[in-house]
Design a protein around this motif. Structure first.
Motif, PDB file in Angstrom:
ATOM      1  N   ASN A 170       6.199  -5.049 -16.426  1.00  0.00           N
ATOM      2  CA  ASN A 170       7.541  -4.635 -16.848  1.00  0.00           C
ATOM      3  C   ASN A 170       8.427  -4.234 -15.667  1.00  0.00           C
ATOM      4  OD1 ASN A 170       6.821  -4.982 -19.585  1.00  0.00           O
ATOM      5  ND2 ASN A 170       5.902  -2.953 -19.598  1.00  0.00           N
ATOM      6  N   GLY A 171       8.339  -5.011 -14.595  1.00  0.00           N
ATOM      7  CA  GLY A 171       9.178  -4.756 -13.425  1.00  0.00           C
ATOM      8  C   GLY A 171       8.702  -3.640 -12.528  1.00  0.00           C
ATOM      9  N   ARG A 172       7.533  -3.064 -12.824  1.00  0.00           N
ATOM     10  CA  ARG A 172       7.027  -1.963 -12.001  1.00  0.00           C
ATOM     11  C   ARG A 172       5.705  -2.361 -11.366  1.00  0.00           C
ATOM     12  NH1 ARG A 172       5.751   4.360 -13.558  1.00  0.00           N
ATOM     13  NH2 ARG A 172       4.790   4.833 -11.575  1.00  0.00           N
ATOM     14  N   LEU A 173       5.578  -2.060 -10.084  1.00  0.00           N
ATOM     15  CA  LEU A 173       4.323  -2.322  -9.385  1.00  0.00           C
ATOM     16  C   LEU A 173       3.370  -1.147  -9.572  1.00  0.00           C
ATOM     17  CD1 LEU A 173       5.341  -3.912  -5.961  1.00  0.00           C
ATOM     18  CD2 LEU A 173       4.188  -5.005  -7.862  1.00  0.00           C
ATOM     19  N   TRP A 174       2.113  -1.475  -9.833  1.00  0.00           N
ATOM     20  CA  TRP A 174       1.054  -0.482  -9.921  1.00  0.00           C
ATOM     21  C   TRP A 174       0.008  -0.803  -8.876  1.00  0.00           C
ATOM     22  CZ3 TRP A 174       1.363   3.700 -13.040  1.00  0.00           C
ATOM     23  CH2 TRP A 174       2.252   3.647 -14.117  1.00  0.00           C
ATOM     24  N   VAL A 175      -0.504   0.204  -8.214  1.00  0.00           N
ATOM     25  CA  VAL A 175      -1.557   0.008  -7.217  1.00  0.00           C
ATOM     26  C   VAL A 175      -2.887  -0.157  -7.941  1.00  0.00           C
ATOM     27  CG1 VAL A 175      -2.776   1.024  -5.250  1.00  0.00           C
ATOM     28  CG2 VAL A 175      -0.319   1.399  -5.522  1.00  0.00           C
ATOM     29  N   GLU A 176      -3.570  -1.240  -7.627  1.00  0.00           N
ATOM     30  CA  GLU A 176      -4.916  -1.481  -8.162  1.00  0.00           C
ATOM     31  C   GLU A 176      -5.979  -1.024  -7.161  1.00  0.00           C
ATOM     32  OE1 GLU A 176      -6.074  -2.674 -11.017  1.00  0.00           O
ATOM     33  OE2 GLU A 176      -4.238  -3.345 -11.967  1.00  0.00           O
ATOM     34  N   ALA A 177      -5.688  -1.223  -5.870  1.00  0.00           N
ATOM     35  CA  ALA A 177      -6.661  -0.849  -4.834  1.00  0.00           C
ATOM     36  C   ALA A 177      -5.921  -0.588  -3.527  1.00  0.00           C
ATOM     37  CB  ALA A 177      -7.681  -1.968  -4.644  1.00  0.00           C
ATOM     38  N   PHE A 178      -6.531   0.272  -2.697  1.00  0.00           N
ATOM     39  CA  PHE A 178      -6.001   0.589  -1.372  1.00  0.00           C
ATOM     40  C   PHE A 178      -7.205   0.793  -0.454  1.00  0.00           C
ATOM     41  CE2 PHE A 178      -5.154   4.145   1.603  1.00  0.00           C
ATOM     42  CZ  PHE A 178      -4.239   3.505   2.424  1.00  0.00           C
ATOM     43  N   ARG A 179      -7.191   0.106   0.682  1.00  0.00           N
ATOM     44  CA  ARG A 179      -8.318   0.255   1.606  1.00  0.00           C
ATOM     45  C   ARG A 179      -7.887  -0.139   3.016  1.00  0.00           C
ATOM     46  NH1 ARG A 179      -8.689  -3.910  -1.570  1.00  0.00           N
ATOM     47  NH2 ARG A 179      -9.207  -6.007  -0.908  1.00  0.00           N
ATOM     48  N   MET A 180      -8.672   0.310   3.987  1.00  0.00           N
ATOM     49  CA  MET A 180      -8.425  -0.084   5.364  1.00  0.00           C
ATOM     50  C   MET A 180      -9.071  -1.442   5.598  1.00  0.00           C
ATOM     51  SD  MET A 180      -8.941   2.060   8.863  1.00  0.00           S
ATOM     52  CE  MET A 180     -10.582   1.607   9.343  1.00  0.00           C
ATOM     53  N   VAL A 181      -8.412  -2.290   6.371  1.00  0.00           N
ATOM     54  CA  VAL A 181      -8.917  -3.621   6.683  1.00  0.00           C
ATOM     55  C   VAL A 181      -9.702  -3.556   7.979  1.00  0.00           C
ATOM     56  CG1 VAL A 181      -8.210  -5.966   7.274  1.00  0.00           C
ATOM     57  CG2 VAL A 181      -6.984  -4.721   5.492  1.00  0.00           C
ATOM     58  N   GLU A 182     -10.892  -4.133   7.984  1.00  0.00           N
ATOM     59  CA  GLU A 182     -11.755  -4.087   9.175  1.00  0.00           C
ATOM     60  C   GLU A 182     -11.203  -4.917  10.328  1.00  0.00           C
ATOM     61  OE1 GLU A 182     -14.331  -2.088   9.551  1.00  0.00           O
ATOM     62  OE2 GLU A 182     -14.007  -1.327   7.527  1.00  0.00           O
ATOM     63  N   ASP A 183     -10.751  -6.149  10.014  1.00  0.00           N
ATOM     64  CA  ASP A 183     -10.280  -7.062  11.050  1.00  0.00           C
ATOM     65  C   ASP A 183      -8.772  -7.255  10.917  1.00  0.00           C
ATOM     66  OD1 ASP A 183      -9.762  -9.061  12.854  1.00  0.00           O
ATOM     67  OD2 ASP A 183     -11.207 -10.503  12.050  1.00  0.00           O
ATOM     68  N   PRO A 184      -7.956  -6.604  11.774  1.00  0.00           N
ATOM     69  CA  PRO A 184      -6.502  -6.732  11.658  1.00  0.00           C
ATOM     70  C   PRO A 184      -5.995  -8.171  11.796  1.00  0.00           C
ATOM     71  CG  PRO A 184      -7.076  -4.918  13.113  1.00  0.00           C
ATOM     72  CD  PRO A 184      -8.347  -5.668  12.827  1.00  0.00           C
ATOM     73  N   ASP A 185      -6.767  -9.026  12.492  1.00  0.00           N
ATOM     74  CA  ASP A 185      -6.334 -10.418  12.653  1.00  0.00           C
ATOM     75  C   ASP A 185      -6.571 -11.239  11.387  1.00  0.00           C
ATOM     76  OD1 ASP A 185      -5.521 -10.013  15.284  1.00  0.00           O
ATOM     77  OD2 ASP A 185      -7.564 -10.315  16.032  1.00  0.00           O
ATOM     78  N   ARG A 186      -7.440 -10.751  10.509  1.00  0.00           N
ATOM     79  CA  ARG A 186      -7.743 -11.454   9.257  1.00  0.00           C
ATOM     80  C   ARG A 186      -7.715 -10.463   8.093  1.00  0.00           C
ATOM     81  NH1 ARG A 186     -13.186 -13.641   9.700  1.00  0.00           N
ATOM     82  NH2 ARG A 186     -12.673 -14.867   7.873  1.00  0.00           N
ATOM     83  N   PRO A 187      -6.510 -10.046   7.677  1.00  0.00           N
ATOM     84  CA  PRO A 187      -6.421  -8.995   6.651  1.00  0.00           C
ATOM     85  C   PRO A 187      -6.948  -9.408   5.281  1.00  0.00           C
ATOM     86  CG  PRO A 187      -4.245  -9.844   7.180  1.00  0.00           C
ATOM     87  CD  PRO A 187      -5.192 -10.455   8.164  1.00  0.00           C
ATOM     88  N   PHE A 188      -7.055 -10.726   5.046  1.00  0.00           N
ATOM     89  CA  PHE A 188      -7.546 -11.193   3.744  1.00  0.00           C
ATOM     90  C   PHE A 188      -8.921 -11.840   3.874  1.00  0.00           C
ATOM     91  CE2 PHE A 188      -2.872 -11.363   3.573  1.00  0.00           C
ATOM     92  CZ  PHE A 188      -2.669 -10.413   2.584  1.00  0.00           C
ATOM     93  N   ALA A 189      -9.685 -11.407   4.865  1.00  0.00           N
ATOM     94  CA  ALA A 189     -11.016 -11.990   5.122  1.00  0.00           C
ATOM     95  C   ALA A 189     -11.947 -11.808   3.924  1.00  0.00           C
ATOM     96  CB  ALA A 189     -11.636 -11.377   6.379  1.00  0.00           C
ATOM     97  N   ASP A 190     -11.827 -10.685   3.204  1.00  0.00           N
ATOM     98  CA  ASP A 190     -12.675 -10.465   2.029  1.00  0.00           C
ATOM     99  C   ASP A 190     -12.497 -11.576   1.013  1.00  0.00           C
ATOM    100  OD1 ASP A 190     -13.426  -8.148   3.224  1.00  0.00           O
ATOM    101  OD2 ASP A 190     -12.334  -6.832   1.874  1.00  0.00           O
ATOM    102  N   ASP A 191     -11.245 -11.983   0.784  1.00  0.00           N
ATOM    103  CA  ASP A 191     -10.980 -13.070  -0.167  1.00  0.00           C
ATOM    104  C   ASP A 191     -11.587 -14.376   0.311  1.00  0.00           C
ATOM    105  OD1 ASP A 191      -9.574 -11.251  -1.623  1.00  0.00           O
ATOM    106  OD2 ASP A 191      -7.593 -12.030  -1.102  1.00  0.00           O
ATOM    107  N   GLU A 192     -11.453 -14.645   1.616  1.00  0.00           N
ATOM    108  CA  GLU A 192     -12.001 -15.889   2.168  1.00  0.00           C
ATOM    109  C   GLU A 192     -13.521 -15.923   2.026  1.00  0.00           C
ATOM    110  OE1 GLU A 192     -10.517 -15.843   6.166  1.00  0.00           O
ATOM    111  OE2 GLU A 192      -8.436 -15.873   5.474  1.00  0.00           O
TER     112      GLU A 192
END
Length: 198
Positions: A170-192
């Motif tokens: 409904n036009g509002r963002l909700w946080v599902e998760a928040f965490r520190m990323v281990e590898d700054p060069d690959r912030p979405f490495a978990d997904d990969e």
């Protein structure tokens, strides 16, 4: 004579009736085409917003939002939990949790507890200066300089990345998760890694 007159009047009336029937059929067909066209239109309102203090405008339409909306929201939330002192950390965490989906709020609160306890015990302050935002679907990774200050002496800045996962309702963002990323060069490495395993 009269019969001829009545016959011609009847023929004329039938001709006019056919013309009106054709006109009515044409209008009916036009209404059907118009109804189909209108039903295919996207009638969701698209709202452009430029809030005070925002770095850029963004838009929200139904279940979609511009990348700038995610970026501005991430900028605000990261400032709440990553810019803190012993005096402000409790209030900042509570403000942050107002934007978390209710079912995740308690687990995130517990995840913050060690950080809050350490910050109060050692009496240091943290500052975060976002430099880059990386977006992927409903995930935003923000990278920047993270500085810990003890008393008046700041430690050397460290490059750190934090990842926010959102849902848009409904036009509002909700946080599902928040965490520190281990590898700054690959912030979405978990997904990969998860994609490779599947």
């Amino acid at each position: 004579m009269r019969r001829d007159h009545y016959d011609s009047a009847l023929i004329q009336a039938r001709r006019e009736t056919r013309i009106w029937q054709l006109a009515a059929g044409g209008l009916l067909a036009a209404n059907l085409v118009l109804s189909l066209w209108v039903s295919g239109l996207d009638l969701d309102e698209k709202t452009h917003i430029v809030p005070p203090g925002a770095q850029q405008e963004y838009w929200i339409r139904g279940a979609e939002a511009s990348p700038e909306y995610y970026e501005e929201f991430t900028r605000y939330l990261s400032s709440l939990v990553l810019n803190a002192t012993p005096a402000t950390i409790d209030g900042n965490v509570e403000d942050f949790l107002r934007y978390v989906r209710p079912r995740q709020a308690e687990s995130l609160r517990r995840a913050f507890e060690p950080h809050v306890a350490e910050l109060k015990k050692k009496a240091y302050a943290t500052s975060f200066y976002p430099a880059e935002f990386h977006l992927r679907r409903h995930d935003v990774a923000v990278c920047g300089q993270y500085v810990v200050t003890v008393g008046t002496l700041p430690a050397p800045a460290q490059l750190r990345c934090f990842r926010f996962t959102y849902t848009l309702r409904n036009g509002r963002l909700w946080v599902e998760a928040f965490r520190m990323v281990e590898d700054p060069d690959r912030p979405f490495a978990d997904d990969e890694n998860n994609e490779d395993k599947s």
